[in-house]
Scaffold this motif. Structure first.
Motif, PDB file in Angstrom:
ATOM      1  N   VAL A  81       0.834  -1.148   0.184  1.00 20.00           N
ATOM      2  CA  VAL A  81       0.013  -0.019  -0.047  1.00 20.00           C
ATOM      3  C   VAL A  81       0.787   1.306  -0.094  1.00 20.00           C
ATOM      4  O   VAL A  81       1.485   1.438   0.819  1.00 20.00           O
ATOM      5  N   ASP A  82       1.179   1.959  -0.982  1.00 16.38           N
ATOM      6  CA  ASP A  82       1.708   3.004  -1.229  1.00 16.38           C
ATOM      7  C   ASP A  82       0.757   4.303  -0.731  1.00 16.38           C
ATOM      8  O   ASP A  82      -0.006   4.905  -1.842  1.00 16.38           O
ATOM      9  N   HIS A  83       0.971   4.650   0.472  1.00 14.72           N
ATOM     10  CA  HIS A  83       0.156   5.796   0.842  1.00 14.72           C
ATOM     11  C   HIS A  83       0.613   7.353   0.453  1.00 14.72           C
ATOM     12  O   HIS A  83       0.048   8.356   0.580  1.00 14.72           O
ATOM     13  N   GLU A 137      -7.664   5.960   7.722  1.00 18.52           N
ATOM     14  CA  GLU A 137      -8.820   5.200   6.690  1.00 18.52           C
ATOM     15  C   GLU A 137      -8.567   5.512   5.154  1.00 18.52           C
ATOM     16  O   GLU A 137      -8.512   4.648   4.374  1.00 18.52           O
ATOM     17  N   ILE A 138      -8.271   6.729   5.012  1.00 21.01           N
ATOM     18  CA  ILE A 138      -8.068   7.284   3.413  1.00 21.01           C
ATOM     19  C   ILE A 138      -6.748   6.542   2.848  1.00 21.01           C
ATOM     20  O   ILE A 138      -6.677   6.038   1.791  1.00 21.01           O
ATOM     21  N   VAL A 139      -5.539   6.741   3.704  1.00 15.12           N
ATOM     22  CA  VAL A 139      -4.411   6.393   2.998  1.00 15.12           C
ATOM     23  C   VAL A 139      -3.812   4.926   3.328  1.00 15.12           C
ATOM     24  O   VAL A 139      -2.847   4.552   2.351  1.00 15.12           O
ATOM     25  N   LYS A 140      -4.565   4.189   3.967  1.00 12.06           N
ATOM     26  CA  LYS A 140      -3.980   2.846   4.278  1.00 12.06           C
ATOM     27  C   LYS A 140      -5.230   1.808   4.529  1.00 12.06           C
ATOM     28  O   LYS A 140      -5.160   0.680   3.654  1.00 12.06           O
ATOM     29  N   THR A 214       0.884   6.778   9.494  1.00  8.32           N
ATOM     30  CA  THR A 214      -0.363   6.390  10.224  1.00  8.32           C
ATOM     31  C   THR A 214       0.013   5.896  11.454  1.00  8.32           C
ATOM     32  O   THR A 214      -0.991   5.661  12.132  1.00  8.32           O
ATOM     33  N   LYS A 215       1.468   5.915  11.832  1.00  7.10           N
ATOM     34  CA  LYS A 215       1.626   5.072  12.988  1.00  7.10           C
ATOM     35  C   LYS A 215       2.252   6.286  13.885  1.00  7.10           C
ATOM     36  O   LYS A 215       1.955   6.442  15.235  1.00  7.10           O
ATOM     37  N   CYS A 222      -0.405   0.094  13.131  1.00  7.02           N
ATOM     38  CA  CYS A 222      -0.982   1.150  12.177  1.00  7.02           C
ATOM     39  C   CYS A 222      -2.462   0.907  11.699  1.00  7.02           C
ATOM     40  O   CYS A 222      -3.111   1.708  11.283  1.00  7.02           O
ATOM     41  N   GLY A 223      -3.099  -0.270  12.196  1.00 10.42           N
ATOM     42  CA  GLY A 223      -4.425  -0.592  12.190  1.00 10.42           C
ATOM     43  C   GLY A 223      -4.805  -1.687  11.406  1.00 10.42           C
ATOM     44  O   GLY A 223      -5.644  -2.273  11.630  1.00 10.42           O
ATOM     45  N   LEU A 224      -3.587  -2.233  10.462  1.00 11.33           N
ATOM     46  CA  LEU A 224      -4.271  -3.450   9.599  1.00 11.33           C
ATOM     47  C   LEU A 224      -4.504  -4.501  10.551  1.00 11.33           C
ATOM     48  O   LEU A 224      -5.341  -5.560  10.334  1.00 11.33           O
TER      49      LEU A 224
END
Length: 228
Positions: A81-83, A137-140, A214-215, A222-224
């Motif tokens: 995932v390239d944020h 939510e948007i970037v990752k 995100t971290k 990071c949420g995943l």
């Protein structure tokens, strides 16, 4: 023996031989492989997975995981995932690793680019705020979920280790992942020193200039891994 009975027996046998599914015996798998080498875990996973994928962020030391997991299956999809907020060195590092390991790289990007986000919302918001949740939510999370929905893997291979943070210490080699997957972390029981030695022994290129927006903090999730 009737045709219907033969078909039923075949279907039952097929179900019994399926290792990775929603009701997989993760406790049994973790007990079975608790003292196994990462290469043994990988060999078993590739032999039994129907549609495995790798997720990576190319962070420091991640090249060891990528080298390990691509050895038994060179063409396995490697999802990144390239944020859009990576450092220039990280992008250059990715090019080197993809060429060196001949990765089957699959890039998923947010529907809103980093430049677009910054123009509309400004800089990366502070941690633990509703604005940062929206940012993550948007970037990752959105591109990650899109990748999962499109590829429909049964196994999600990742490079987490027990010594990275408290949450990961509570996990194991085989755990239940989002989107009906089984997460497999073949290097889970290794230490940071073990991974450093793996990289050194094989003269692999590493990334020393990494940033995850995100971290914010090195040992923060990071949420995943927190998604159900």
């Amino acid at each position: 023996m009737s045709i219907e009975l033969v078909r039923a027996l075949k279907e039952n046998k097929s179900e019994q031989e399926t290792v990775f599914h929603n009701g997989a015996d993760l406790i049994g798998l973790n007990k079975r492989f608790q003292d196994s080498r990462p290469s043994e875990i990988m060999r078993f996973t590739i032999e039994n997975a129907e549609n495995p994928v790798i997720f990576t962020n190319f962070r420091p030391l991640a090249v060891a995981f990528l080298h390990l997991v691509t050895q038994p299956k060179k063409d396995i999809p490697v999802i990144w995932v390239d944020h859009g907020f990576n450092t220039p060195e990280t992008y250059r590092h990715i090019e080197r690793v993809v060429e060196r390991l001949e990765l089957n790289l699959q890039v998923y990007s947010p529907r809103m680019s980093a430049a677009h986000y910054t123009a509309v919302y400004g800089q990366i918001p502070p941690l633990d705020t509703p604005e940062h949740d929206r940012f993550s939510e948007i970037v990752k999370l959105e591109p990650f979920n899109r990748a999962m929905s499109e590829l429909k893997p049964d196994v999600w291979l990742n490079g987490i280790r027990h010594d990275q943070n408290a949450h990961r210490k509570s996990l194991n080699v085989f755990t239940s992942g989002s989107h009906g997957t089984v997460r497999v972390a073949p290097m889970f029981h290794l230490s940071e020193l073990d991974v450093e030695e793996y990289i050194y022994d094989r003269d692999l290129p590493d990334n020393h200039d990494y940033f995850d927006p995100t971290k914010g903090e090195e040992h923060r999730e990071c949420g995943l891994l927190l998604q159900k």
